[in-house]
Write a protein that holds these residues in place. Structure first.
Motif, PDB file in Angstrom:
ATOM      1  N   PHE A   1      32.003  26.657  69.439  1.00  9.78           N
ATOM      2  CA  PHE A   1      33.390  27.641  69.555  1.00  9.78           C
ATOM      3  C   PHE A   1      34.420  27.077  70.276  1.00  9.78           C
ATOM      4  CE2 PHE A   1      29.166  30.009  68.689  1.00  9.78           C
ATOM      5  CZ  PHE A   1      29.562  30.851  67.514  1.00  9.78           C
ATOM      6  N   LYS A   2      35.704  27.370  69.924  1.00 12.14           N
ATOM      7  CA  LYS A   2      36.788  26.915  70.660  1.00 12.14           C
ATOM      8  C   LYS A   2      36.914  27.771  71.963  1.00 12.14           C
ATOM      9  CE  LYS A   2      40.073  29.627  68.239  1.00 12.14           C
ATOM     10  NZ  LYS A   2      41.320  29.662  67.036  1.00 12.14           N
ATOM     11  N   ASP A   3      36.353  28.853  72.021  1.00  9.27           N
ATOM     12  CA  ASP A   3      36.568  29.897  73.157  1.00  9.27           C
ATOM     13  C   ASP A   3      35.575  30.902  73.012  1.00  9.27           C
ATOM     14  OD1 ASP A   3      37.786  31.841  71.605  1.00  9.27           O
ATOM     15  OD2 ASP A   3      39.940  31.104  71.738  1.00  9.27           O
ATOM     16  N   HIS A   4      35.814  31.852  74.181  1.00  4.71           N
ATOM     17  CA  HIS A   4      34.765  32.878  74.474  1.00  4.71           C
ATOM     18  C   HIS A   4      35.071  33.992  73.306  1.00  4.71           C
ATOM     19  CE1 HIS A   4      33.398  31.162  78.347  1.00  4.71           C
ATOM     20  NE2 HIS A   4      32.193  31.723  78.152  1.00  4.71           N
ATOM     21  N   GLN A   5      36.470  34.168  72.965  1.00  7.53           N
ATOM     22  CA  GLN A   5      36.685  35.249  72.180  1.00  7.53           C
ATOM     23  C   GLN A   5      35.965  34.888  70.563  1.00  7.53           C
ATOM     24  OE1 GLN A   5      40.888  36.145  72.198  1.00  7.53           O
ATOM     25  NE2 GLN A   5      40.610  37.535  70.267  1.00  7.53           N
ATOM     26  N   GLU A   6      36.231  33.735  70.309  1.00 10.78           N
ATOM     27  CA  GLU A   6      35.637  33.374  69.056  1.00 10.78           C
ATOM     28  C   GLU A   6      34.168  33.515  68.828  1.00 10.78           C
ATOM     29  OE1 GLU A   6      36.500  29.677  65.785  1.00 10.78           O
ATOM     30  OE2 GLU A   6      35.475  29.043  67.773  1.00 10.78           O
ATOM     31  N   TRP A   7      33.670  33.174  70.171  1.00 11.66           N
ATOM     32  CA  TRP A   7      32.125  33.286  70.076  1.00 11.66           C
ATOM     33  C   TRP A   7      31.603  34.976  70.122  1.00 11.66           C
ATOM     34  CZ3 TRP A   7      29.528  35.151  74.708  1.00 11.66           C
ATOM     35  CH2 TRP A   7      28.088  35.382  74.662  1.00 11.66           C
ATOM     36  N   ARG A   8      32.503  35.832  70.968  1.00 13.67           N
ATOM     37  CA  ARG A   8      32.097  37.174  70.951  1.00 13.67           C
ATOM     38  C   ARG A   8      32.140  37.875  69.563  1.00 13.67           C
ATOM     39  NH1 ARG A   8      35.311  37.118  75.303  1.00 13.67           N
ATOM     40  NH2 ARG A   8      34.170  36.694  77.363  1.00 13.67           N
ATOM     41  N   SER A   9      33.296  37.379  68.690  1.00  8.98           N
ATOM     42  CA  SER A   9      33.500  37.803  67.461  1.00  8.98           C
ATOM     43  C   SER A   9      32.516  37.612  66.501  1.00  8.98           C
ATOM     44  CB  SER A   9      34.771  37.436  66.860  1.00  8.98           C
ATOM     45  OG  SER A   9      35.040  37.680  65.488  1.00  8.98           O
ATOM     46  N   ALA A  10      31.953  36.119  66.700  1.00  6.76           N
ATOM     47  CA  ALA A  10      30.698  35.898  65.866  1.00  6.76           C
ATOM     48  C   ALA A  10      29.723  36.581  66.303  1.00  6.76           C
ATOM     49  CB  ALA A  10      30.723  34.196  65.946  1.00  6.76           C
ATOM     50  N   LEU A  11      29.228  36.696  67.358  1.00  9.55           N
ATOM     51  CA  LEU A  11      28.117  37.382  67.863  1.00  9.55           C
ATOM     52  C   LEU A  11      28.159  38.907  67.370  1.00  9.55           C
ATOM     53  CD1 LEU A  11      25.691  36.796  69.800  1.00  9.55           C
ATOM     54  CD2 LEU A  11      27.081  37.891  71.757  1.00  9.55           C
ATOM     55  N   ALA A  12      29.214  39.530  67.269  1.00 10.90           N
ATOM     56  CA  ALA A  12      29.119  40.864  66.949  1.00 10.90           C
ATOM     57  C   ALA A  12      29.003  41.096  65.278  1.00 10.90           C
ATOM     58  CB  ALA A  12      30.611  41.386  67.213  1.00 10.90           C
ATOM     59  N   SER A  13      29.357  39.891  64.789  1.00  9.59           N
ATOM     60  CA  SER A  13      29.398  40.242  63.217  1.00  9.59           C
ATOM     61  C   SER A  13      28.152  39.548  62.531  1.00  9.59           C
ATOM     62  CB  SER A  13      30.786  39.467  62.744  1.00  9.59           C
ATOM     63  OG  SER A  13      30.732  38.172  62.925  1.00  9.59           O
ATOM     64  N   ARG A  14      27.611  38.736  63.094  1.00  8.29           N
ATOM     65  CA  ARG A  14      26.549  37.908  62.348  1.00  8.29           C
ATOM     66  C   ARG A  14      25.363  38.491  62.750  1.00  8.29           C
ATOM     67  NH1 ARG A  14      28.084  31.491  63.724  1.00  8.29           N
ATOM     68  NH2 ARG A  14      30.293  31.715  62.891  1.00  8.29           N
ATOM     69  N   PRO A  15      24.364  38.496  61.350  1.00  3.89           N
ATOM     70  CA  PRO A  15      23.193  39.395  61.679  1.00  3.89           C
ATOM     71  C   PRO A  15      21.908  38.658  62.351  1.00  3.89           C
ATOM     72  CG  PRO A  15      23.418  38.402  59.370  1.00  3.89           C
ATOM     73  CD  PRO A  15      24.735  38.050  60.270  1.00  3.89           C
ATOM     74  N   VAL A  16      22.262  37.433  62.768  1.00  5.10           N
ATOM     75  CA  VAL A  16      21.128  36.448  63.456  1.00  5.10           C
ATOM     76  C   VAL A  16      21.493  36.076  64.694  1.00  5.10           C
ATOM     77  CG1 VAL A  16      19.508  34.666  62.913  1.00  5.10           C
ATOM     78  CG2 VAL A  16      20.321  36.208  61.103  1.00  5.10           C
ATOM     79  N   ARG A  17      20.789  35.758  65.682  1.00 10.95           N
ATOM     80  CA  ARG A  17      20.896  35.179  66.950  1.00 10.95           C
ATOM     81  C   ARG A  17      19.941  33.843  67.045  1.00 10.95           C
ATOM     82  NH1 ARG A  17      23.871  38.461  66.497  1.00 10.95           N
ATOM     83  NH2 ARG A  17      24.468  40.414  67.741  1.00 10.95           N
ATOM     84  N   ILE A  18      20.687  33.038  67.523  1.00  5.32           N
ATOM     85  CA  ILE A  18      19.760  31.729  67.839  1.00  5.32           C
ATOM     86  C   ILE A  18      19.583  31.531  69.388  1.00  5.32           C
ATOM     87  CG2 ILE A  18      19.893  29.203  67.702  1.00  5.32           C
ATOM     88  CD1 ILE A  18      19.119  30.279  65.353  1.00  5.32           C
ATOM     89  N   GLN A  19      18.657  31.611  70.213  1.00  5.81           N
ATOM     90  CA  GLN A  19      18.478  30.931  71.338  1.00  5.81           C
ATOM     91  C   GLN A  19      17.673  29.560  71.302  1.00  5.81           C
ATOM     92  OE1 GLN A  19      17.609  34.233  74.124  1.00  5.81           O
ATOM     93  NE2 GLN A  19      16.343  32.987  75.326  1.00  5.81           N
TER      94      GLN A  19
END
Length: 195
Positions: free
Chosen positions: A91-109
């Motif tokens: 991700f280019k910045d934290h805002q882009e990451w937070r947006s993806a985190l909120a909208s995608r149905p799966v998390r990867i750790q």
């Protein structure tokens, strides 16, 4: 990322108490009291699952289940995933990451994988978190077979405690590098794309 897989399926692991494991084994999928509306974490590394569950000894993780799911569904989950922590390679910045985190149905750790003594290794194991939408798909459509591998966990642990690492190693599931499309590997922060 390593996994036990075929052309059609991938085996993942989860640990639960008897009250969830027994009905799942009877039904061939997860049923009440399992709640598919909660985040469900699936793990393709057997030894990472042993680390997480303490060889199936931790409270509410006394039963380890090997769940065979369709390979296409596993790849779909990865394709819909967002890393659970910010990764500047993705991700280019934290805002882009937070947006993806909120909208995608799966998390990867990503976490260090484990050896037979459950010590961290240089390779990484993945945990795949299925939010409500993906968790419901998992329960309704993806599962092909569920096996109780708690006896295997106990057997391997006993062999390790006896110092028979060769025998313990031969009992482990035959996990190998899971091939990923390079673009998908980059999107989820994997460092290995091919077989």
């Amino acid at each position: 990322m390593k996994a036990l897989y075929t052309d059609e399926t991938v085996t993942i692991y989860q640990a639960y108490p008897d009250r969830i494991a027994d009905p799942a084994l009877d039904a061939g999928t997860f049923v009440s009291p399992f709640l598919p509306v909660r985040m469900t974490w699936i793990k393709p590394s057997f030894l990472w699952m042993m680390y997480r569950s303490g060889w199936a000894t931790k409270k509410d993780q006394e039963r380890v289940l090997a769940v065979k799911i369709r390979r296409d569904d596993f790849v779909w989950a990865l394709s819909q995933a967002c890393p659970s922590s910010f990764d500047r390679r993705v991700f280019k910045d934290h805002q882009e990451w937070r947006s993806a985190l909120a909208s995608r149905p799966v998390r990867i750790q990503w976490d260090p994988d484990r050896d037979l003594h459950l010590r961290p290794t240089d390779s990484r194991a993945v945990q795949v978190g299925l939010a409500a939408e993906a968790s419901q798909l998992y329960v309704r459509n993806w599962i092909r077979k569920i096996r109780d591998v708690t006896p295997l966990a106990r057997e391997v642990r006993s062999l390790v405690r006896e110092g028979d690492l060769l025998a313990a190693r031969t009992r482990l599931p035959a996990e190998r590098i899971f091939p990923l499309d390079p673009h998908l590997a980059s999107r989820i922060g994997s460092t290995v794309a091919g077989p």
